[in-house]
Design a protein around this motif. Sequence first.
Motif, PDB file in Angstrom:
ATOM      1  N   LEU A  49      -1.643   6.488 -10.252  1.00  0.00           N
ATOM      2  CA  LEU A  49      -1.932   6.159  -8.860  1.00  0.00           C
ATOM      3  C   LEU A  49      -2.931   5.012  -8.816  1.00  0.00           C
ATOM      4  CD1 LEU A  49      -1.976   9.789  -7.417  1.00  0.00           C
ATOM      5  CD2 LEU A  49      -0.224   8.042  -7.025  1.00  0.00           C
ATOM      6  N   GLN A  50      -4.072   5.190  -8.219  1.00  0.00           N
ATOM      7  CA  GLN A  50      -5.077   4.144  -8.197  1.00  0.00           C
ATOM      8  C   GLN A  50      -5.898   4.183  -9.482  1.00  0.00           C
ATOM      9  OE1 GLN A  50      -6.757   3.340  -4.044  1.00  0.00           O
ATOM     10  NE2 GLN A  50      -6.131   5.475  -3.883  1.00  0.00           N
ATOM     11  N   TYR A  73       4.915   7.293 -11.001  1.00  0.00           N
ATOM     12  CA  TYR A  73       3.550   6.814 -10.791  1.00  0.00           C
ATOM     13  C   TYR A  73       2.623   7.873 -10.185  1.00  0.00           C
ATOM     14  CZ  TYR A  73       4.758   5.702  -5.858  1.00  0.00           C
ATOM     15  OH  TYR A  73       5.145   5.762  -4.524  1.00  0.00           O
ATOM     16  N   SER A 113      -5.865   7.480 -12.160  1.00  0.00           N
ATOM     17  CA  SER A 113      -4.654   7.271 -12.952  1.00  0.00           C
ATOM     18  C   SER A 113      -4.819   7.924 -14.320  1.00  0.00           C
ATOM     19  CB  SER A 113      -4.391   5.769 -13.140  1.00  0.00           C
ATOM     20  OG  SER A 113      -3.416   5.558 -14.144  1.00  0.00           O
ATOM     21  N   ASN A 129      -1.166  -1.599  -5.123  1.00  0.00           N
ATOM     22  CA  ASN A 129      -2.403  -0.812  -5.112  1.00  0.00           C
ATOM     23  C   ASN A 129      -2.234   0.581  -5.721  1.00  0.00           C
ATOM     24  OD1 ASN A 129      -0.837   0.080  -3.006  1.00  0.00           O
ATOM     25  ND2 ASN A 129      -2.250  -0.573  -1.400  1.00  0.00           N
ATOM     26  N   VAL A 130      -1.038   0.922  -6.143  1.00  0.00           N
ATOM     27  CA  VAL A 130      -0.799   2.069  -7.029  1.00  0.00           C
ATOM     28  C   VAL A 130       0.110   1.582  -8.155  1.00  0.00           C
ATOM     29  CG1 VAL A 130      -1.108   3.883  -5.296  1.00  0.00           C
ATOM     30  CG2 VAL A 130       1.145   2.833  -5.573  1.00  0.00           C
ATOM     31  N   SER A 148       4.787   1.444   3.556  1.00  0.00           N
ATOM     32  CA  SER A 148       3.652   2.303   3.209  1.00  0.00           C
ATOM     33  C   SER A 148       2.450   1.438   2.864  1.00  0.00           C
ATOM     34  CB  SER A 148       4.023   3.191   2.012  1.00  0.00           C
ATOM     35  OG  SER A 148       2.888   3.824   1.483  1.00  0.00           O
ATOM     36  N   ALA A 174       1.376   9.074   0.052  1.00  0.00           N
ATOM     37  CA  ALA A 174       2.349   7.985   0.000  1.00  0.00           C
ATOM     38  C   ALA A 174       3.345   8.206  -1.129  1.00  0.00           C
ATOM     39  CB  ALA A 174       1.625   6.650  -0.177  1.00  0.00           C
ATOM     40  N   TRP A 175       2.849   8.639  -2.275  1.00  0.00           N
ATOM     41  CA  TRP A 175       3.762   8.929  -3.384  1.00  0.00           C
ATOM     42  C   TRP A 175       4.711  10.058  -3.007  1.00  0.00           C
ATOM     43  CZ3 TRP A 175       3.977  13.737  -5.625  1.00  0.00           C
ATOM     44  CH2 TRP A 175       4.867  13.856  -6.688  1.00  0.00           C
ATOM     45  N   TYR A 180       0.586   2.037   0.523  1.00  0.00           N
ATOM     46  CA  TYR A 180       0.466   2.102  -0.932  1.00  0.00           C
ATOM     47  C   TYR A 180       1.802   1.705  -1.546  1.00  0.00           C
ATOM     48  CZ  TYR A 180      -3.868   4.608  -0.061  1.00  0.00           C
ATOM     49  OH  TYR A 180      -5.121   4.952   0.367  1.00  0.00           O
ATOM     50  N   ASN A 240      -3.129   8.617   2.165  1.00  0.00           N
ATOM     51  CA  ASN A 240      -3.764   8.426   0.869  1.00  0.00           C
ATOM     52  C   ASN A 240      -2.687   8.212  -0.179  1.00  0.00           C
ATOM     53  OD1 ASN A 240      -2.828  11.030  -0.088  1.00  0.00           O
ATOM     54  ND2 ASN A 240      -4.512  11.971   1.056  1.00  0.00           N
ATOM     55  N   ASP A 241      -3.108   7.923  -1.390  1.00  0.00           N
ATOM     56  CA  ASP A 241      -2.135   7.569  -2.423  1.00  0.00           C
ATOM     57  C   ASP A 241      -1.199   8.718  -2.741  1.00  0.00           C
ATOM     58  OD1 ASP A 241      -4.101   9.102  -3.580  1.00  0.00           O
ATOM     59  OD2 ASP A 241      -4.657   7.651  -5.128  1.00  0.00           O
TER      60      ASP A 241
END
Length: 577
Positions: free
Chosen positions: A250-251, A246, A255, A203-204, A196, A415-416, A198, A411-412
């Motif tokens: 995240l970013q 997380y 966050s 980066n997260v 991924s 990805a999560w 991220y 995007n974050d």
Amino acid sequence: MRRDLTEMTALPPASQSDCGDRRANVKDHALDRAAQATLAVATSGISPASICLAWLDWALHLAVAPGKHMDLALHAIQSGPQDLVAPTVDPRFRAPVWDRWPFCAYRDAFLHVQEWWQDATTGILGVERHHEQMVSFLARQMIDPFSPSNFVLTNPVVLEAAIYSGGANFTAGARNWIDDVETFFARSRGEPARQSPYVPGRNVAVTPGKIVWRNSVCELLQYSPSTGRVAREPLFIVPSWIMKYYILDLQPHNSLIRYLVGEGYTVFAISWRNPGAEARDLTLNDYLSQGLLEALAEARARCGGEAVHAVGYCLGGTLLAIAAAALARAGRAGELRTVTLLAAQTDFTEPGELGLFIDASELAALDALMWKQGFLDGAQMAAAFQMLNARDLVWSRMMSEYLLGHRSKPNDLMAWNADTTRMPYRMHSEYLTQFFLHNDLAEGRYCVDGRPVALSDIEQPMFVVGTERDHVSPWRSVYKLHLLTHNLLTFVLTAGGHNAGIVSEPGHPGRHYRRATRVPGASYRSRHAFFEESAVQEGSWWPCWTQWLRDQSSGVVDARTIVEELGDAPGAYVLEP
């Protein structure tokens, strides 16, 4: 400060009936288990019996409803385009080009059929509500594949794209399809997923912190202070183990954990282990005692025994509510200064679309599937959610990616969402049966250490957040906590869904919320009254919450340094596949 958790077992256990034990008279035959597990694997955990019972209930009652037959016949021959719900309500037909002939005729005919089936599967006297919902859902699944938006020749948006791009959209769509097929077969062979963009810790999940404690169930993270002074009471965050923690880190710009650190709080967060078949016998109370309560004791010990502002998200919030009630019962309510629940249900009588999969037959099938595997895989849960919202998550996505050639930019949050977790067999079976099927927590039958807990024992001030478009924890269900407690309770309803409504940083466009506070002794205000009478406030709910936390805190102290750490955040458990 680290008191023995056996304090909570001081009183003798209650009877099994008090604790919602309904399986005492069920004989567990290995042969039955094996047969059910084989069927569950073949049907991906869907119960054919549940579907057949729902269909039979609907069909038999419809057969003796001549008035309904007449209404359906009139609906079929009299409805016209002017009688349809505005097509712009359906996102598949929002483009203006759908108003052109013959595409408007295709659209209106499809919407007419869709409305007819909605009418045919609802409003029949005698049909059990759950069966009605299931049949209506199955009818939608049957109709949606035939939407004109799914086919090249009947979708004007696709035809326009083909004309303007010279057919390049089909080439790009073919590449997307081949890529997805290769990914599917790679996963079926057990090959690792593609990296991924991220990655936690890169980066997260990059808020500076340390792992300060670990056991076989979870890790405890403590975040480095960024202010010279902090609130006396630390924040203790309990995420759901159905998701990796997380989502709240995240970013840097979105966050929640970084935001709380910047607001002057000592922040601790649990990171749950991603269990495999070896954890099949972990129970929900193991997550409570070995996870939440042991981590809470560690966090308090590192802050001089101070009470904590406890925060629970989703299922973590449900577990936190149980912990708060159990601590109150044991005379340890002083360990929690406040309780915040984020998109967390405590009454499960209105679980939203997930309720479609909750009945005794369906849970028996799912139980058999988990029994064979030892866990419920995250991909299996994701497939269930996709089926619940197939129109947007399956058909609309396929149209966009395979016919238009578009590929969603990662995007974050996406990805999560793809970073799935597993649920141990016994814990998840208990969770579904005791909460969703029998609603034991709200009805006083859920037991901790052999004795029922009651949410009405919770005295701490509570801050409860629901989200407007939540399909996992519908806000109307979250709001029912008003009926189960009598303490000071602030309820916030925020824009967004289960995840995006919580990850709602200041400056995020289009955010708003409603807020109301119930004081002890006040009369009940209905959900409808709350929604109509509470003023809409623009912006993020985060500043509103941190101001509430400051009001509930007892002062400030020098920022706490982290001692005796086991490594850097985000730790090892969050990286487990």
